[in-house]
Every structure is written in C-alpha cells, then in structure tokens.
Design a protein around this motif. Structure first.
Motif, PDB file in Angstrom:
ATOM      1  N   LEU A  75       0.717  -1.082  -0.165  1.00  0.00           N
ATOM      2  CA  LEU A  75      -0.103   0.172   0.023  1.00  0.00           C
ATOM      3  C   LEU A  75       0.882   1.221   0.061  1.00  0.00           C
ATOM      4  O   LEU A  75       1.820   1.399   0.829  1.00  0.00           O
ATOM      5  CB  LEU A  75      -0.746  -0.004   1.153  1.00  0.00           C
ATOM      6  N   GLY A  76       0.614   2.379  -1.022  1.00  0.00           N
ATOM      7  CA  GLY A  76       1.332   3.303  -0.842  1.00  0.00           C
ATOM      8  C   GLY A  76       2.427   3.098  -1.932  1.00  0.00           C
ATOM      9  O   GLY A  76       2.082   2.197  -3.196  1.00  0.00           O
ATOM     10  N   ASP A  77       3.381   3.788  -2.082  1.00  0.00           N
ATOM     11  CA  ASP A  77       4.562   3.772  -3.020  1.00  0.00           C
ATOM     12  C   ASP A  77       5.400   2.537  -3.116  1.00  0.00           C
ATOM     13  O   ASP A  77       5.411   1.818  -2.156  1.00  0.00           O
ATOM     14  CB  ASP A  77       5.535   5.215  -2.776  1.00  0.00           C
ATOM     15  N   ILE A  78       5.868   2.330  -4.374  1.00  0.00           N
ATOM     16  CA  ILE A  78       6.495   1.108  -4.392  1.00  0.00           C
ATOM     17  C   ILE A  78       8.242   1.502  -4.305  1.00  0.00           C
ATOM     18  O   ILE A  78       8.611   2.369  -5.201  1.00  0.00           O
ATOM     19  CB  ILE A  78       6.151   0.430  -6.105  1.00  0.00           C
ATOM     20  N   THR A  79       8.748   0.663  -3.574  1.00  0.00           N
ATOM     21  CA  THR A  79      10.379   0.795  -4.043  1.00  0.00           C
ATOM     22  C   THR A  79      10.965  -0.735  -3.971  1.00  0.00           C
ATOM     23  O   THR A  79      10.326  -1.481  -3.305  1.00  0.00           O
ATOM     24  CB  THR A  79      10.892   1.388  -2.577  1.00  0.00           C
ATOM     25  N   PRO A  80      12.223  -0.767  -4.628  1.00  0.00           N
ATOM     26  CA  PRO A  80      12.720  -2.130  -4.513  1.00  0.00           C
ATOM     27  C   PRO A  80      12.950  -2.871  -3.120  1.00  0.00           C
ATOM     28  O   PRO A  80      12.727  -3.954  -2.918  1.00  0.00           O
ATOM     29  CB  PRO A  80      14.164  -1.793  -5.292  1.00  0.00           C
ATOM     30  N   GLU A  81      13.123  -1.610  -2.178  1.00  0.00           N
ATOM     31  CA  GLU A  81      13.361  -2.331  -0.703  1.00  0.00           C
ATOM     32  C   GLU A  81      12.024  -2.953  -0.258  1.00  0.00           C
ATOM     33  O   GLU A  81      12.224  -4.038   0.434  1.00  0.00           O
ATOM     34  CB  GLU A  81      13.827  -1.116   0.170  1.00  0.00           C
ATOM     35  N   LYS A  82      11.048  -2.191  -0.262  1.00  0.00           N
ATOM     36  CA  LYS A  82       9.952  -2.650   0.218  1.00  0.00           C
ATOM     37  C   LYS A  82       9.243  -4.231  -0.604  1.00  0.00           C
ATOM     38  O   LYS A  82       8.784  -4.896   0.110  1.00  0.00           O
ATOM     39  CB  LYS A  82       8.497  -1.763  -0.120  1.00  0.00           C
ATOM     40  N   VAL A  83       9.653  -4.242  -1.945  1.00  0.00           N
ATOM     41  CA  VAL A  83       9.263  -5.489  -2.621  1.00  0.00           C
ATOM     42  C   VAL A  83      10.141  -6.633  -2.002  1.00  0.00           C
ATOM     43  O   VAL A  83       9.537  -7.639  -1.700  1.00  0.00           O
ATOM     44  CB  VAL A  83       9.582  -5.340  -4.249  1.00  0.00           C
ATOM     45  N   ALA A  84      11.559  -6.362  -1.999  1.00  0.00           N
ATOM     46  CA  ALA A  84      12.176  -7.416  -1.238  1.00  0.00           C
ATOM     47  C   ALA A  84      11.736  -7.842   0.319  1.00  0.00           C
ATOM     48  O   ALA A  84      11.621  -8.966   0.485  1.00  0.00           O
ATOM     49  CB  ALA A  84      13.632  -6.906  -0.978  1.00  0.00           C
ATOM     50  N   ILE A  85      11.280  -6.906   0.916  1.00  0.00           N
ATOM     51  CA  ILE A  85      10.908  -7.299   2.599  1.00  0.00           C
ATOM     52  C   ILE A  85       9.735  -8.058   2.442  1.00  0.00           C
ATOM     53  O   ILE A  85       9.277  -8.966   2.879  1.00  0.00           O
ATOM     54  CB  ILE A  85      10.472  -5.756   3.135  1.00  0.00           C
ATOM     55  N   LEU A  86       8.669  -7.646   1.467  1.00  0.00           N
ATOM     56  CA  LEU A  86       7.478  -8.354   1.401  1.00  0.00           C
ATOM     57  C   LEU A  86       7.781  -9.763   0.668  1.00  0.00           C
ATOM     58  O   LEU A  86       6.824 -10.674   0.903  1.00  0.00           O
ATOM     59  CB  LEU A  86       6.612  -7.633   0.404  1.00  0.00           C
ATOM     60  N   GLN A  87       8.494  -9.825  -0.405  1.00  0.00           N
ATOM     61  CA  GLN A  87       8.925 -11.164  -0.980  1.00  0.00           C
ATOM     62  C   GLN A  87       9.332 -12.245   0.247  1.00  0.00           C
ATOM     63  O   GLN A  87       8.812 -13.357   0.214  1.00  0.00           O
ATOM     64  CB  GLN A  87       9.996 -10.945  -1.803  1.00  0.00           C
ATOM     65  N   GLU A  88      10.342 -11.606   1.052  1.00  0.00           N
ATOM     66  CA  GLU A  88      10.634 -12.673   2.248  1.00  0.00           C
ATOM     67  C   GLU A  88       9.582 -12.978   3.076  1.00  0.00           C
ATOM     68  O   GLU A  88       9.528 -14.185   3.698  1.00  0.00           O
ATOM     69  CB  GLU A  88      11.898 -11.960   3.082  1.00  0.00           C
ATOM     70  N   ALA A  89       8.815 -11.896   3.517  1.00  0.00           N
ATOM     71  CA  ALA A  89       7.469 -12.286   4.347  1.00  0.00           C
ATOM     72  C   ALA A  89       6.482 -13.118   3.813  1.00  0.00           C
ATOM     73  O   ALA A  89       6.080 -14.099   4.424  1.00  0.00           O
ATOM     74  CB  ALA A  89       6.962 -10.839   4.918  1.00  0.00           C
TER      75      ALA A  89
END
Length: 509
Positions: A397-411
């Motif tokens: 939710l909100g803006d997309i960054t590579p860091e957020k994608v990596a965190i969500l992929q792991e979770a």
C-alpha cells in the motif's frame, strides 16, 4: 453441435450459481442479459429465466416478449421469472404479507409432475422474494406449496413451461440439484455429455480450424488460467504458439525461475524476459491503486509488444480470460462500476494489431482446473492460489520501492511455506502478505524499533466472487509471526485480516 441451455439474466445475484449447477450436471449453458438475446438455434435445448432485484410491479421492471419462448422451448422461471410469467399470463402478483426469505419446506408436492420426480416430501427450499403470486390463470396447475406460499411452483398445462418461487441453485434447497436435473434431462432432453474431455476435444478441433497455420503469442503468468490456455493452444497448433513470461519485479520470491522450470516439463515454447527495472521505474512515486495498475498494464504491453515483434508474422494474441470476466463486462445494466481494472477485459491498444483467441472464456475457475487435470497438468500448478496480475504492487500500500518489494517477498515466502508445510495451503482459496504504509514501535533485545507492519490475508472461496476469511489456527499464526519478525529485517509487527468479501475485496488494492 454442442447442446446448450440459455440462462436469461434479469439481474439476480444468483444467476452465475444457476449456471454452475447446470454445468455440474454436465450440461453446457450460457448466461445472457435479458435485453441482449443470443441466437436461438437448434442447439438450444431449454431456457431458464433468473431472479431479479426488481419487483414485477415496478414500472421500470425488466420486460421480455414471452412469445419468443413459451411453446417453443422448455422454460423454467425462477422467482422473478416465475412471477413475470404468471403476471403476464393473467395471474396476480402482490407484495408478500410476510417477507419470504430463508428456509421453507414444501408441504405439498405433485410427484406426478416430471419437475418434482425424486424430490422428497417436506423438501427444504430457499426463499428470497418480497412479492408472491396470489392467483394464477385456470390453465396453470399448482405443483408445489409451502405452509405460507400456495404457489411455490406451477406448470402451464399442455406446455413445457415450469416455474418456481424458490432458488434450486443454492445448497440450502436440499433437492435443488435433483429438480434442475429433472428439468434438464426429463423435460429438455439434455444428454449430460459436456465433460472436461469433451470440452478439450471440441476446443482443440475448433482452435485448429480457427487458427490454421497462424502464429499465436501468449503471455504466461504462471497461474492456472494462462497455463491451461497455453496447453490447449499447444495441443492444437504446436510450435506455432510462442509463450512469453515477463518478470515484472513484482513476483513472489524466486517465482520467475520456478515457473520457467515448471514450463520446461510441459513442452511449451517459452521465453522468459527480465524487465523489473522498467516496471519499478514506471511505478516510482505512484500511490493510487488504479494509477499503479495502469502503469503496470502500460509497461507490460510495451514489453510484451517488443517481444511479440521478435516473432515474425504473428497474428493472434492468446489470453486466459475466463467466463466470470466475460459476464461481468456485459451485465444486465451494462458494465458495472469499476471496482478495479481487469487485466484481460478491456481490449488491446490499436498498435498491437493482433486478433484475440481465448480458449477458456466459457469456463468458470473450477472448470478450468478440471480441464487442466484432464490435460495432465501437475497438481502443484493446478492448485496454485490466484495471484493478481499487478503482483506485489497492489499488496504494497502506498509507493513502491525495491526495498519494500524485497521485504514483502521474504515475508510472503515465510507465510506461504508455512501454509504448505502445515497442510493449510490447499484448504484456503488465496493467501498473501500485505505491506502496510504504517510504522509501529517495537522492542528487539534492549533496543526500541520503529519499523514496518505486514498483514496476513487468507480467504476461503469457490470462485472468488464471494469469500470469507480463513480461520487459521492461532498456533500457526503465532509461528508465522515469529518467523517473519525474527528473519525479515524491517518488520516488527504482524497482523491478520478477518474481513469477508463483500464488503471487503480479497486484495487490499
């Protein structure tokens, strides 16, 4: 010629369920809006009128010319359909003294009537109407009653028109399937020969005739629909099918490699394209869900078009569009309000200049899985949870960054792996983790943290049209939460979503 039943939709919430029940009885059927009639050729074995949110007494209630059907096709009117036929034949429909919703029992049944063959005494039925038929013409025979509804079902003498004021398609009507089977087989004479194998044979033959030696390009997603569509097309035209699988940088952890590997064993001609930088670049700074979807759709078309142009003389675009997508894009009152943009319905940009072929656009999701099983697809692929076309972009939710994608992929990987190891993966329809745009205070060791929150979502459903939250065991949720917080840097809190659809949607964006 494939025999079929035509279901005319007057706007009922149950119309798709009628179609599903008919197909479960191995009879092919199609839903059409009452105001957009299809061609009625020799393949049509019978017609069903659906219910409606309207009252037949309203001035703007849906109207249809009964002379097109009565006496020409076996006809089953359900609720609104029954009331409409009664009123326009000289009967009377009035507001119910008691609003009739929920369970009721048939206290009188005419067992000599073919519609009620093998339907038991006191059979439970499901009522859902605010009007009731108070009187019927002399040539109407009442064939079922409840203690409060005298005309629960009627038959027009000397015809093949039958009508009921209850819903046989819902599971609460205990003999509803039997009643529908009586209508389809005894009254309409359907052979019940529409099976996955029959669908495969006729579809492959039709694709060969339609496509000839033309080249087809198809975008694979790794999901059930596109995979089954690909195998059908491959069996029809072989190497003339060119499949493209795009890594948009928003897939689950290691999904690009895993999906490509699974397709190798299926004999498909597949090309994988890594394009995460293009997608993440287009998403930079966007926070509105529709803007994110449209940006992803635009870049996908650009990437896909570049790849398609490398295949010389391609003429067709293959798609995994399924029947609910088609139904929802042509509703009784025109296309419904946009809840969220769909990845298949809506057409292609003019510059692509490709004709569309959709082998699955007459099937519901569970039927696609049955066809896939008959085609020999692996159970792990057929049992895959639905995954949104825009991927993790609409789970952040909100803006997309590579860091957020990596965190969500792991979770997400920890969540899904635990569902699989605990035996819960196959018990839920869809599951995923959502990255929330909030920070929360936490304590790790002796230090205060101020980090991200993820929400776990799991729902049970049949077709995704409605869904309830899955009651995962507390012990399993606790284990998943601990693993995510201990292993994914940047997350210090995990919550669980207990919303149903409606009013919520399955995805958060």
């Amino acid at each position: 010629m494939q025999e079929k039943i035509i279901i005319l939709d007057f706007g009922s919430q149950y119309t798709q369920l009628i179609a599903r029940r008919v197909r479960e009885l191995n009879v092919y059927c199609e839903i059409h809006p009452f105001n957009h009639l299809p061609e009625f050729d020799d393949s049509v074995k019978g017609v069903i009128f659906s219910g409606s949110p309207y009252s037949v007494r309203q001035e703007d209630a849906p109207q249809i010319d009964l002379s097109l059907f009565h006496g020409k096709f076996p006809l089953l009117g359900v609720c609104y359909g029954a009331q409409y036929i009664a009123q326009h034949s000289g009967g009377e429909v009035v507001p119910s003294k008691i609003r009739e919703y929920g369970r009721a029992n048939l206290h009188y049944i005419d067992h000599n009537n073919p519609l009620f063959n093998k339907v038991g005494n006191l059979s439970q039925v499901w009522m859902s109407h605010g009007d009731t038929i108070s009187s019927v013409p002399a040539n109407f025979e009442i064939i079922a009653s409840t203690d409060s509804v005298k005309v629960a079902a009627y038959h027009i003498t000397g015809s093949q028109t039958y009508c009921i004021q209850f819903h046989p398609e819902v599971t609460h009507s205990t003999d509803g399937k039997q009643l529908l089977e009586n209508f389809l087989t005894t009254i309409c004479g359907c052979k019940q020969d529409w099976t996955p194998d029959a669908f495969i044979d006729t579809t492959i033959a039709g694709l060969r005739e339609k496509l000839g030696n033309d080249l087809v390009v198809l975008g694979l997603s790794g999901g059930v629909d596109s995979s089954v569509a690909a195998v059908l097309l491959h069996q029809a035209i072989g190497k003339n099918l060119h499949c493209i699988f795009v890594d948009n940088g928003l897939l689950r952890k290691d999904e690009f490699e895993q999906v490509l590997d699974s397709y190798k064993h299926m004999g498909l001609n597949v090309r994988g394209i890594k394009a995460s930088d293009r997608f993440l670049g287009a998403l930079a700074g966007l926070t509105d869900p529709e803007q994110k979807r449209k940006a992803i759709g635009r870049v996908f078309i650009e990437v896909f078009d570049d790849a398609a142009h490398e295949v010389q003389n391609v003429k067709w675009l293959g798609q995994g569009t399924i029947y609910p997508d088609v139904i929802e894009s042509v509703s009784v009152k025109g296309p419904s309000a946009t809840i969220k943009s769909h990845h298949n319905v809506g057409g292609l940009p003019d510059f692509m200049k490709l004709k569309v072929v959709e082998p699955l656009n007459t099937l519901f999701k569970d039927e696609v899985r049955r066809v896939g099983k008959a085609l020999g697809l692996d159970d792990t692929l057929l049992g895959r949870h639905p995954f949104p076309g825009p991927g993790l972009a609409i789970r952040i939710l909100g803006d997309i960054t590579p860091e957020k994608v990596a965190i969500l992929q792991e979770a997400d990987a920890i969540y899904i792996n635990n569902l699989k190891s605990s035996g819960w993966y196959d018990k839920v329809w869809q599951a995923g983790a959502i990255f929330l745009p909030v920070h929360s205070v936490g304590v790790m060791g002796d230090e205060r943290t101020y980090e991200n929150v993820v929400c776990l979502r799991a729902v049970s459903s049949v077709d995704g049209m409605t869904a309830d939250w899955s009651h995962l065991p507390y012990e399993l949720l606790a284990k998943i939460s601990n693993e995510i917080i201990n292993n994914v840097k940047g997350i210090n809190r995990v919550v669980y979503d207990i919303s149903s659809k409606p009013p919520a949607t399955i995805e958060w964006e």
